[in-house]
Motif scaffolding. Structure first.
Motif, PDB file in Angstrom:
ATOM      1  N   UNK A 295       0.908  -1.331  -0.127  1.00  0.00           N
ATOM      2  CA  UNK A 295      -0.080  -0.080  -0.090  1.00  0.00           C
ATOM      3  C   UNK A 295       0.669   1.197  -0.074  1.00  0.00           C
ATOM      4  N   UNK A 296       1.866   1.415   0.706  1.00  0.00           N
ATOM      5  CA  UNK A 296       2.630   2.683   0.956  1.00  0.00           C
ATOM      6  C   UNK A 296       3.208   3.245  -0.455  1.00  0.00           C
ATOM      7  N   UNK A 297       3.450   1.908  -1.223  1.00  0.00           N
ATOM      8  CA  UNK A 297       4.292   2.315  -2.640  1.00  0.00           C
ATOM      9  C   UNK A 297       3.418   2.358  -3.776  1.00  0.00           C
ATOM     10  N   UNK A 298       1.833   1.973  -3.686  1.00  0.00           N
ATOM     11  CA  UNK A 298       0.716   2.169  -4.637  1.00  0.00           C
ATOM     12  C   UNK A 298       0.718   0.823  -5.407  1.00  0.00           C
ATOM     13  N   UNK A 299       1.208  -0.243  -4.652  1.00  0.00           N
ATOM     14  CA  UNK A 299       1.351  -1.479  -5.339  1.00  0.00           C
ATOM     15  C   UNK A 299       0.003  -2.276  -5.080  1.00  0.00           C
ATOM     16  N   UNK A 300      -0.418  -3.311  -6.218  1.00  0.00           N
ATOM     17  CA  UNK A 300      -1.425  -4.006  -6.186  1.00  0.00           C
ATOM     18  C   UNK A 300      -1.091  -5.625  -5.934  1.00  0.00           C
ATOM     19  N   UNK A 301      -2.379  -6.101  -5.311  1.00  0.00           N
ATOM     20  CA  UNK A 301      -2.513  -7.556  -5.437  1.00  0.00           C
ATOM     21  C   UNK A 301      -3.409  -8.173  -6.024  1.00  0.00           C
ATOM     22  N   UNK A 302      -2.972  -9.115  -7.013  1.00  0.00           N
ATOM     23  CA  UNK A 302      -4.014  -9.545  -7.963  1.00  0.00           C
ATOM     24  C   UNK A 302      -4.257 -11.146  -7.222  1.00  0.00           C
ATOM     25  N   UNK A 303      -5.197 -11.419  -6.901  1.00  0.00           N
ATOM     26  CA  UNK A 303      -5.434 -12.758  -6.002  1.00  0.00           C
ATOM     27  C   UNK A 303      -6.344 -13.391  -6.934  1.00  0.00           C
ATOM     28  N   UNK A 304      -5.653 -14.863  -7.503  1.00  0.00           N
ATOM     29  CA  UNK A 304      -6.499 -15.684  -8.096  1.00  0.00           C
ATOM     30  C   UNK A 304      -7.530 -16.399  -7.660  1.00  0.00           C
ATOM     31  N   UNK A 305      -8.724 -16.394  -8.348  1.00  0.00           N
ATOM     32  CA  UNK A 305      -9.892 -17.211  -7.739  1.00  0.00           C
ATOM     33  C   UNK A 305      -9.895 -18.551  -8.253  1.00  0.00           C
ATOM     34  N   UNK A 306      -8.927 -18.874  -8.766  1.00  0.00           N
ATOM     35  CA  UNK A 306      -8.998 -20.356  -9.367  1.00  0.00           C
ATOM     36  C   UNK A 306      -8.261 -21.365  -8.152  1.00  0.00           C
ATOM     37  N   UNK A 307      -9.489 -21.824  -7.439  1.00  0.00           N
ATOM     38  CA  UNK A 307      -9.333 -22.708  -6.201  1.00  0.00           C
ATOM     39  C   UNK A 307      -9.753 -23.989  -6.721  1.00  0.00           C
ATOM     40  N   UNK A 308      -8.479 -24.994  -6.919  1.00  0.00           N
ATOM     41  CA  UNK A 308      -8.955 -26.010  -7.520  1.00  0.00           C
ATOM     42  C   UNK A 308      -8.500 -27.221  -6.299  1.00  0.00           C
ATOM     43  N   UNK A 309      -9.266 -27.620  -5.493  1.00  0.00           N
ATOM     44  CA  UNK A 309      -8.884 -28.699  -4.417  1.00  0.00           C
ATOM     45  C   UNK A 309      -9.713 -29.820  -4.155  1.00  0.00           C
ATOM     46  N   UNK A 310      -9.436 -30.903  -3.841  1.00  0.00           N
ATOM     47  CA  UNK A 310     -10.147 -31.917  -3.626  1.00  0.00           C
ATOM     48  C   UNK A 310     -11.734 -31.413  -2.701  1.00  0.00           C
ATOM     49  N   UNK A 331      -8.966  -5.459   1.013  1.00  0.00           N
ATOM     50  CA  UNK A 331      -8.520  -4.196   0.799  1.00  0.00           C
ATOM     51  C   UNK A 331      -8.577  -3.591  -0.646  1.00  0.00           C
ATOM     52  N   UNK A 332      -8.404  -2.178  -0.614  1.00  0.00           N
ATOM     53  CA  UNK A 332      -9.036  -1.494  -1.759  1.00  0.00           C
ATOM     54  C   UNK A 332      -7.874  -1.647  -2.823  1.00  0.00           C
ATOM     55  N   UNK A 333      -6.756  -2.312  -2.499  1.00  0.00           N
ATOM     56  CA  UNK A 333      -5.563  -2.594  -3.390  1.00  0.00           C
ATOM     57  C   UNK A 333      -5.536  -4.104  -3.518  1.00  0.00           C
ATOM     58  N   UNK A 334      -6.517  -4.863  -3.650  1.00  0.00           N
ATOM     59  CA  UNK A 334      -6.771  -6.279  -3.999  1.00  0.00           C
ATOM     60  C   UNK A 334      -7.552  -6.322  -5.146  1.00  0.00           C
ATOM     61  N   UNK A 335      -7.340  -7.161  -6.250  1.00  0.00           N
ATOM     62  CA  UNK A 335      -8.319  -7.285  -7.119  1.00  0.00           C
ATOM     63  C   UNK A 335      -8.213  -8.763  -7.382  1.00  0.00           C
ATOM     64  N   UNK A 336      -9.404  -9.371  -7.323  1.00  0.00           N
ATOM     65  CA  UNK A 336      -9.622 -10.677  -7.499  1.00  0.00           C
ATOM     66  C   UNK A 336      -9.534 -11.267  -8.817  1.00  0.00           C
ATOM     67  N   UNK A 337      -8.719 -11.879  -9.307  1.00  0.00           N
ATOM     68  CA  UNK A 337      -8.496 -12.351 -10.887  1.00  0.00           C
ATOM     69  C   UNK A 337      -9.255 -13.737 -11.110  1.00  0.00           C
ATOM     70  N   UNK A 338     -10.243 -13.607 -11.874  1.00  0.00           N
ATOM     71  CA  UNK A 338     -10.998 -14.800 -12.295  1.00  0.00           C
ATOM     72  C   UNK A 338     -11.051 -15.319 -13.666  1.00  0.00           C
ATOM     73  N   UNK A 339     -10.909 -16.583 -14.066  1.00  0.00           N
ATOM     74  CA  UNK A 339     -10.728 -17.209 -15.273  1.00  0.00           C
ATOM     75  C   UNK A 339     -12.247 -16.948 -15.866  1.00  0.00           C
ATOM     76  N   UNK A 340     -12.061 -17.053 -17.068  1.00  0.00           N
ATOM     77  CA  UNK A 340     -13.232 -16.674 -17.805  1.00  0.00           C
ATOM     78  C   UNK A 340     -14.632 -17.757 -17.555  1.00  0.00           C
ATOM     79  N   UNK A 341     -14.293 -18.827 -17.353  1.00  0.00           N
ATOM     80  CA  UNK A 341     -15.180 -20.109 -17.130  1.00  0.00           C
ATOM     81  C   UNK A 341     -15.039 -20.524 -15.838  1.00  0.00           C
ATOM     82  N   UNK A 342     -16.034 -21.375 -15.403  1.00  0.00           N
ATOM     83  CA  UNK A 342     -15.830 -21.759 -13.980  1.00  0.00           C
ATOM     84  C   UNK A 342     -15.044 -23.112 -13.805  1.00  0.00           C
ATOM     85  N   UNK A 343     -14.578 -23.890 -15.098  1.00  0.00           N
ATOM     86  CA  UNK A 343     -13.616 -24.776 -14.878  1.00  0.00           C
ATOM     87  C   UNK A 343     -12.283 -24.589 -15.162  1.00  0.00           C
ATOM     88  N   UNK A 344     -11.761 -24.419 -16.399  1.00  0.00           N
ATOM     89  CA  UNK A 344     -10.280 -24.185 -16.724  1.00  0.00           C
ATOM     90  C   UNK A 344     -10.158 -24.008 -18.254  1.00  0.00           C
TER      91      UNK A 344
END
Length: 680
Positions: A295-310, A331-344
């Motif tokens: 945050x102090x540097x203006x950086x972003x987190x792109x957190x992937x929503x591709x969660x693929x567990x048993x 936080x407002x400097x987090x963006x959730x990165x989502x694949x275009x479809x629900x599988x892969x």
């Protein structure tokens, strides 16, 4: 004559230069330097001394053959962001921007108009990018292998950095800037912690320095266990102070070396990757810890929503179930990165229901340019129609018209930062992407990331004209071939909503039987097609897995009913009897056969079209594409025979007589085990 050893050494030394000279290396940037007498009759005016602005002037001075251009930076025109305004006529053109990078993007736009023979009388246009961050994700490993990459080894020569810079770094940056891409993630989401060591940060700094004048920021994929792995902390629990301090110190070190560093991309608690859930924490806990450090540097987190567990649940439901309850907690400097479809990244999927389901959390889309599930770099598959299909899909998140594009570009939920990403298909091959036509998918992503209202046809035509020829006798048939190619691939691979019936591991060929022992069910093709003597398809209705319930109305009801579900997604949402009557009047079985057969015949038609175009293409690229189309035609038959012969063991119905007879035996097809070294 050279002695044999010296002759071989000479060739080894010369090869890189020969490779560079091969057709294909210039991508869509095949500009011809302007002749001196034309250059002397026009002027490229610019007062600003910024490196990026001067780069724009240099590009125009070298390649622009039109009238005088006056370039100007108006810092008060903030609404333009990174965009530009072009006004002009035959006598002169004014190119205005709010930032130096806007002048560079404007310069490339003018050169695009010139190269495509556009009408440039009475020009007036204003271009503002739809997304703030337009980013390529490289799945490149530190040993230079590329996960799901089919164009050779990675561009990043880590062993030579930071002392030696490959000329391809700047060529790569220039190509990206020409289509408006302004960010790149250098390393694989299955990240090695080593990329965050001081040794590698200095190497990243060297690459970032090359990219900077082209307006490209560098991001890194971060391994969540880095504090434990690199510095021996007891764990990597995001709520423990020592862990938080480790990340704060590491981020400070990065920004001291790279002041414009973009931030982190994170794959966590998916496919065995470490993450906050290892410590009983949530995705929000993990993302927020990194966001606070950046945050102090203006950086972003792109957190992937591709969660693929048993999970006992339908895999298609998993991302929605894990992330929707966390809406508003990031936080407002987090963006959730989502694949275009629900599988892969399948050849066709419905849009994931996660888009628009989180109204208090910025979301970005993740596409795949590299053709992991679309024939690698062997198959000609133009992906702009797939990208557009997703972007234009209505989520109904905020009533009708709430498309995925509007959910992610900030126009619906007014996000502080907007972003769009895609997994790169770029490698060290002379033509960058393995298949000359795969360059079009890199190009198309960049153009749509800039302006998602562009049509697939317009983008295809731009690319053809810049890459091959402006001759209408070439442009029209090639554009038609490109526009059909994605649907053709769906036909010969997985029509009517079939999905994920690829060979295990490499995902190249068909393997609907999936007979690997000991694997998880959701690794197996039969998990997705559920073929039995009654029918085929995955029941995701309210009577099945209930995945349809994650969609807003009217999508929920439309997908839930067999009668109203779009036929191109039928087997995604329904287990359908073989004898079910389709809209064509044919049974499901016959319809499936017809789709596979049509796919085979259309790929063969591509071969015929390409062969007629030989006079318009240089010999090397003509033969390269011709060779790839031969492979694609063989593969299409392989797919058709494997799937129809296998599914016929359940349907017990004859293949319609108008469908080409299989040329393989099922038992022989089951024995095929590819050595993927031949495909990577």
């Amino acid at each position: 004559m050279f002695p044999r050893k010296k002759h071989l050494l000479f060739l080894i030394v010369l090869l890189p230069f020969l490779a560079h000279a091969q057709e294909g290396s210039q991508l869509w940037l095949r500009y011809k330097p302007v002749e001196k007498h034309i250059a002397s009759q026009r002027r490229i005016g610019l007062r600003d001394q910024h490196k990026t602005a001067q780069l724009a002037r240099k590009e125009l001075e070298r390649y622009w053959s039109g009238p005088t251009i006056e370039m100007h930076i108006d810092k008060g025109a903030k609404r333009l962001k990174e965009g530009y305004q072009i006004k002009g006529s035959a006598s002169g053109i004014h190119l205005n921007a709010a930032e130096p990078i806007g002048l560079l993007y404007g310069a490339y736009h003018l050169l695009r108009l010139q190269e495509t023979k556009a009408d440039m009388r009475n020009l007036f246009l204003e271009e503002i990018p739809d997304y703030d961050i337009r980013i390529l994700n490289h799945w490149d490993n530190l040993d230079r292998t590329v996960e799901r990459g089919y164009a050779g080894y990675s561009l990043w020569l880590w062993d030579e950095l930071p002392g030696k810079l490959s000329p391809r770094y700047e060529q790569y940056a220039r190509a990206n800037a020409s289509i408006g891409i302004n960010a790149t993630v250098l390393n694989n989401v299955n990240a090695s912690p080593e990329i965050l060591t001081s040794e590698y940060i200095v190497k990243v700094k060297a690459i970032a320095a090359v990219f900077r004048k082209y307006g490209i920021k560098v991001y890194l994929s971060a391994n969540f266990s880095a504090p434990k792995v690199l510095d021996g902390l007891a764990d990597s629990d995001p709520l423990r102070k020592p862990v938080q301090q480790w990340w704060e110190t590491k981020v400070k070190e990065i920004y001291q070396q790279i002041p414009d560093f973009g931030g982190f991309l994170v794959k966590a608690n998916s496919e065995g990757q470490p993450g906050p859930q290892d410590y009983g924490r949530t995705h929000a806990d993990g993302a927020n810890m990194l966001a606070d450090a950046l945050k102090p540097y203006g950086g972003l987190v792109m957190w992937r929503a591709f969660v693929y567990n048993p999970t006992a649940e339908d895999r298609a439901k998993q991302a929605y179930q894990e992330f929707v309850p966390l809406d508003g907690e990031f936080r407002d400097n987090v963006i959730i990165q989502i694949k275009n479809g629900p599988i892969d990244f399948q050849p066709r999927e419905p849009v994931t229901p996660l888009f628009g389901a989180m109204t208090h959390t910025p979301q970005m889309i993740e596409f795949q340019i590299t053709q992991e599930y679309l024939g690698f770099s062997n198959h000609l598959v133009y992906l702009a129609p797939l990208f557009k299909e997703t972007l234009d899909s209505d989520t109904y998140a905020n009533g009708p018209g709430t498309t995925v594009a509007r959910v992610t570009d900030g126009s619906t939920f007014k996000n502080k930062k907007t972003a769009i990403s895609a997994v790169a298909n770029i490698g060290e091959d002379a033509n960058w992407t393995g298949h000359d036509f795969a360059q079009a998918n890199w190009y198309a992503f960049g153009r749509l990331a800039w302006n998602h209202q562009l049509s697939s046809e317009q983008i295809a035509e731009e690319w053809i004209r810049q890459t091959f020829s402006n001759d209408a006798q070439f442009v029209l048939p090639v554009r038609q071939m490109m526009m059909r190619s994605r649907e053709v691939a769906v036909d010969y691979m997985m029509p009517l909503g079939l999905h994920h019936i690829f060979a295990y591991g490499h995902h190249y060929g068909p393997e609907p039987w999936g007979e690997m022992e000991g694997g998880r069910p959701d690794w197996m093709p039969w998990y997705y097609h559920n073929a039995d003597t009654v029918g085929v398809g995955f029941d995701r209705t309210t009577a099945g897995s209930g995945a349809v319930s994650q969609y807003k109305e009217p999508l929920r009801s439309t997908f839930n009913k067999l009668e109203s579900c779009p036929e191109n997604l039928l087997l995604w949402f329904h287990h359908v009897p073989w004898t079910h009557r389709m809209k064509s009047g044919r049974t499901l079985w016959d319809e499936l056969c017809m789709h596979y057969d049509r796919g085979v015949h259309e790929v063969r038609a591509f071969q015929k079209v390409w062969d007629t175009l030989q006079p318009y293409v240089d010999k090397q690229r003509f033969e390269q594409v011709q060779s790839k189309l031969k492979i694609q035609a063989k593969d299409a038959v392989w797919w058709k025979d494997a799937c129809l012969l296998y599914f016929q063991t359940f349907s017990k119905m004859p293949i319609p007589y108008q469908v080409e007879r299989p040329i393989h035996e099922l038992q022989e097809l089951k024995k095929i085990k590819l050595d993927m070294k031949h495909h990577n």
